[in-house]
Design a protein around this motif. Structure first.
Motif, PDB file in Angstrom:
ATOM      1  N   GLU A   6       2.976 -29.974  95.765  1.00 50.72           N
ATOM      2  CA  GLU A   6       1.839 -31.004  95.875  1.00 50.72           C
ATOM      3  C   GLU A   6       1.508 -30.720  94.086  1.00 50.72           C
ATOM      4  O   GLU A   6       0.317 -29.780  93.352  1.00 50.72           O
ATOM      5  N   THR A   7       2.237 -32.274  93.374  1.00 51.82           N
ATOM      6  CA  THR A   7       2.221 -32.514  92.089  1.00 51.82           C
ATOM      7  C   THR A   7       0.520 -32.435  91.236  1.00 51.82           C
ATOM      8  O   THR A   7       0.700 -31.909  90.601  1.00 51.82           O
ATOM      9  N   GLN A   8      -0.075 -32.794  92.240  1.00 53.37           N
ATOM     10  CA  GLN A   8      -1.352 -32.681  91.374  1.00 53.37           C
ATOM     11  C   GLN A   8      -2.077 -31.375  92.062  1.00 53.37           C
ATOM     12  O   GLN A   8      -2.663 -30.614  91.248  1.00 53.37           O
ATOM     13  N   ALA A   9      -1.639 -30.705  92.686  1.00 52.03           N
ATOM     14  CA  ALA A   9      -2.099 -28.854  92.568  1.00 52.03           C
ATOM     15  C   ALA A   9      -1.672 -28.590  91.930  1.00 52.03           C
ATOM     16  O   ALA A   9      -2.358 -27.367  91.171  1.00 52.03           O
ATOM     17  N   ALA A  10      -0.393 -28.320  91.046  1.00 50.48           N
ATOM     18  CA  ALA A  10       0.545 -28.117  89.985  1.00 50.48           C
ATOM     19  C   ALA A  10      -0.294 -28.466  89.326  1.00 50.48           C
ATOM     20  O   ALA A  10      -0.275 -27.580  87.992  1.00 50.48           O
ATOM     21  N   GLU A  11      -0.605 -29.467  88.800  1.00 50.82           N
ATOM     22  CA  GLU A  11      -1.615 -29.959  87.361  1.00 50.82           C
ATOM     23  C   GLU A  11      -2.628 -29.055  87.297  1.00 50.82           C
ATOM     24  O   GLU A  11      -2.598 -28.688  85.976  1.00 50.82           O
ATOM     25  N   VAL A  12      -3.215 -29.512  88.563  1.00 48.68           N
ATOM     26  CA  VAL A  12      -4.548 -28.435  88.295  1.00 48.68           C
ATOM     27  C   VAL A  12      -4.633 -26.794  88.069  1.00 48.68           C
ATOM     28  O   VAL A  12      -5.678 -26.707  86.995  1.00 48.68           O
ATOM     29  N   SER A  13      -3.292 -26.369  88.484  1.00 53.12           N
ATOM     30  CA  SER A  13      -2.898 -24.812  88.375  1.00 53.12           C
ATOM     31  C   SER A  13      -2.770 -24.566  87.219  1.00 53.12           C
ATOM     32  O   SER A  13      -3.416 -23.750  85.806  1.00 53.12           O
ATOM     33  N   PHE A  14      -1.636 -25.397  86.290  1.00 52.73           N
ATOM     34  CA  PHE A  14      -1.453 -25.364  84.953  1.00 52.73           C
ATOM     35  C   PHE A  14      -2.145 -25.286  83.773  1.00 52.73           C
ATOM     36  O   PHE A  14      -3.026 -25.094  83.381  1.00 52.73           O
ATOM     37  N   LEU A  15      -3.790 -26.455  84.510  1.00 57.13           N
ATOM     38  CA  LEU A  15      -4.794 -26.883  83.097  1.00 57.13           C
ATOM     39  C   LEU A  15      -5.449 -25.149  83.561  1.00 57.13           C
ATOM     40  O   LEU A  15      -6.026 -24.792  82.377  1.00 57.13           O
ATOM     41  N   ASN A  16      -5.440 -25.031  85.024  1.00 57.20           N
ATOM     42  CA  ASN A  16      -6.742 -22.885  84.618  1.00 57.20           C
ATOM     43  C   ASN A  16      -5.860 -22.330  83.622  1.00 57.20           C
ATOM     44  O   ASN A  16      -6.105 -21.761  83.749  1.00 57.20           O
ATOM     45  N   LEU A  17      -4.967 -22.308  83.780  1.00 59.19           N
ATOM     46  CA  LEU A  17      -3.953 -21.495  83.414  1.00 59.19           C
ATOM     47  C   LEU A  17      -3.837 -21.596  81.941  1.00 59.19           C
ATOM     48  O   LEU A  17      -4.191 -20.820  81.005  1.00 59.19           O
ATOM     49  N   ALA A  18      -3.590 -22.933  81.497  1.00 55.80           N
ATOM     50  CA  ALA A  18      -3.565 -23.286  80.090  1.00 55.80           C
ATOM     51  C   ALA A  18      -5.279 -22.829  79.380  1.00 55.80           C
ATOM     52  O   ALA A  18      -4.837 -22.464  78.458  1.00 55.80           O
ATOM     53  N   ALA A  19      -5.965 -23.247  79.969  1.00 51.28           N
ATOM     54  CA  ALA A  19      -7.733 -22.998  79.204  1.00 51.28           C
ATOM     55  C   ALA A  19      -7.735 -21.438  79.549  1.00 51.28           C
ATOM     56  O   ALA A  19      -8.274 -21.077  78.185  1.00 51.28           O
ATOM     57  N   ALA A  20      -6.976 -20.424  80.437  1.00 51.70           N
ATOM     58  CA  ALA A  20      -6.948 -19.643  80.274  1.00 51.70           C
ATOM     59  C   ALA A  20      -5.970 -18.631  79.112  1.00 51.70           C
ATOM     60  O   ALA A  20      -6.583 -17.472  79.217  1.00 51.70           O
ATOM     61  N   LYS A  21      -5.285 -19.444  78.593  1.00 51.48           N
ATOM     62  CA  LYS A  21      -4.510 -19.244  77.578  1.00 51.48           C
ATOM     63  C   LYS A  21      -3.705 -17.729  78.190  1.00 51.48           C
ATOM     64  O   LYS A  21      -2.707 -16.670  77.706  1.00 51.48           O
ATOM     65  N   GLU A  22      -3.443 -18.085  79.460  1.00 53.00           N
ATOM     66  CA  GLU A  22      -2.862 -17.101  80.479  1.00 53.00           C
ATOM     67  C   GLU A  22      -0.991 -18.373  80.625  1.00 53.00           C
ATOM     68  O   GLU A  22      -0.428 -18.062  81.991  1.00 53.00           O
ATOM     69  N   VAL A  23      -0.456 -19.435  79.980  1.00 49.35           N
ATOM     70  CA  VAL A  23       1.026 -19.800  80.141  1.00 49.35           C
ATOM     71  C   VAL A  23       1.556 -19.816  78.576  1.00 49.35           C
ATOM     72  O   VAL A  23       0.509 -20.364  77.740  1.00 49.35           O
ATOM     73  N   SER A  24       2.698 -19.427  78.721  1.00 46.94           N
ATOM     74  CA  SER A  24       3.492 -19.231  77.507  1.00 46.94           C
ATOM     75  C   SER A  24       4.296 -20.870  77.850  1.00 46.94           C
ATOM     76  O   SER A  24       4.714 -21.072  76.343  1.00 46.94           O
ATOM     77  N   ALA A  25       4.524 -22.156  78.634  1.00 49.64           N
ATOM     78  CA  ALA A  25       5.856 -22.887  78.474  1.00 49.64           C
ATOM     79  C   ALA A  25       5.504 -23.469  79.775  1.00 49.64           C
ATOM     80  O   ALA A  25       5.190 -22.659  80.499  1.00 49.64           O
ATOM     81  N   VAL A  26       5.505 -25.100  80.577  1.00 54.72           N
ATOM     82  CA  VAL A  26       5.853 -25.793  81.132  1.00 54.72           C
ATOM     83  C   VAL A  26       6.872 -26.525  81.805  1.00 54.72           C
ATOM     84  O   VAL A  26       7.187 -26.957  81.188  1.00 54.72           O
ATOM     85  N   VAL A  27       7.070 -26.184  82.712  1.00 58.31           N
ATOM     86  CA  VAL A  27       8.421 -26.533  83.602  1.00 58.31           C
ATOM     87  C   VAL A  27       8.367 -27.921  84.416  1.00 58.31           C
ATOM     88  O   VAL A  27       7.757 -27.492  85.578  1.00 58.31           O
ATOM     89  N   GLY A  28       8.488 -28.930  84.273  1.00 62.07           N
ATOM     90  CA  GLY A  28       8.588 -29.928  85.611  1.00 62.07           C
ATOM     91  C   GLY A  28       7.633 -30.834  84.573  1.00 62.07           C
ATOM     92  O   GLY A  28       6.702 -30.576  83.839  1.00 62.07           O
ATOM     93  N   PRO A  29       6.383 -31.823  85.939  1.00 65.83           N
ATOM     94  CA  PRO A  29       7.228 -31.995  87.241  1.00 65.83           C
ATOM     95  C   PRO A  29       8.587 -33.122  86.457  1.00 65.83           C
ATOM     96  O   PRO A  29       8.752 -33.479  86.293  1.00 65.83           O
TER      97      PRO A  29
END
Length: 215
Positions: A6-29
Motif C-alpha cells: 500500500e502506497t500510503q503505508a510505504a510513505e508512513v514507513s519512509f517518514l518513520n525511517l527518515a526521522a530515525a535517520k535509518e535510511v540512506s535513499a528511497v526508491v519509488g513509489p
C-alpha cells in the motif's frame, strides 16, 4: 527502505525511517502524486529519492525537489509528441482542429493536461480542457458534456485505472467509430487493452500517441 504494497503505508514507513535517520535513499513509489509527497520528506531530511515511474514534469523543478531523480523521461517528451501528432494532422489534413483534453485530477494529469493544452493552443487548435474527478460516478456526466460538444478528438491524460473506466463508459455511450478519435497518454498501454473490457473495434480507434505515434 520499505516495500509495503500500500502506497500510503510505504510513505508512513519512509517518514518513520527518515526521522530515525535509518535510511540512506528511497526508491519509488510508482506514481507522481505519491512521489511528490515522498520527495517533500526526502528533501527535508536530505535523502536522495529515485523514482522508476513518476513522470510528472513538475518533479523536474530542482528548486522544489532538489533530492529527486528518476530513471525514465519526464512527461514533457510525450506532451510534445502528442501535440506534434495533432498539429501535423491539423495542418496537413484539416482534421483534429478541435480537441478535448480529459485529464486526471492528480499531479500527472493536471501537469500533463496543462502543458498539452498550451502546446496545442500555440498551434491554433481549439482546446477544451476537462478535469476528471477522482470519483468514477462522475464519468457519465463528463462524457455527456463531451458528446454534446463539437470536438470528436479526445485525449485521455490520466492514470491507467481511471482511463480504462472512461474507455469502458465511452464505448457503452457509442463514442467510437469513424466520427471519433481517441488518443491516450503512456499510462494506458495497448498491451493491456485486452484486460480493459473494451471491444477490439473500440481499441482499434485508439491512438497511442506518446513518443512512437502509434495509431
Amino acid at each position: 527502505a520499505d516495500d509495503a504494497d500500500e502506497t500510503q503505508a510505504a510513505e508512513v514507513s519512509f517518514l518513520n525511517l527518515a526521522a530515525a535517520k535509518e535510511v540512506s535513499a528511497v526508491v519509488g513509489p510508482n506514481d507522481s502524486g505519491s512521489a511528490q509527497r515522498v520527495s517533500a520528506v526526502a528533501n527535508f531530511y536530505g535523502v536522495p529519492h529515485v523514482s522508476y515511474a513518476a513522470t510528472s514534469e513538475s518533479l523536474s523543478n530542482k528548486g522544489e525537489y532538489p533530492m529527486f531523480f528518476r530513471v525514465i523521461p519526464a512527461d514533457d517528451g510525450q506532451t510534445i509528441a502528442i501535440s506534434e501528432l495533432i498539429l501535423t494532422i491539423f495542418r496537413s489534413y484539416g482534421k483534429w482542429g478541435s480537441v478535448t483534453i480529459l485529464h486526471g485530477n492528480g499531479i500527472y494529469g493536471k501537469s500533463g493536461g496543462s502543458s498539452l493544452a498550451s502546446f496545442l493552443r500555440e498551434g491554433n487548435v481549439s482546446v477544451d480542457r476537462i478535469e476528471m474527478p477522482g470519483d468514477f460516478a462522475f464519468i457519465p456526466t463528463v462524457l455527456t458534456k463531451i458528446r454534446e460538444g463539437t470536438s470528436r478528438t479526445v485525449v485521455l491524460y490520466m492514470s491507467e485505472g481511471q482511463g480504462k473506466e472512461v474507455m469502458r463508459a465511452a464505448e457503452k455511450e457509442g463514442m467510437f467509430g469513424d466520427e471519433w478519435q481517441w488518443l491516450v497518454s503512456d499510462s494506458l498501454q495497448r498491451v493491456n487493452f485486452a484486460t480493459y473490457d473494451i471491444s477490439q473495434e473500440f481499441a482499434r480507434g485508439i491512438c497511442i500517441s506518446a513518443y512512437l505515434h502509434i495509431c
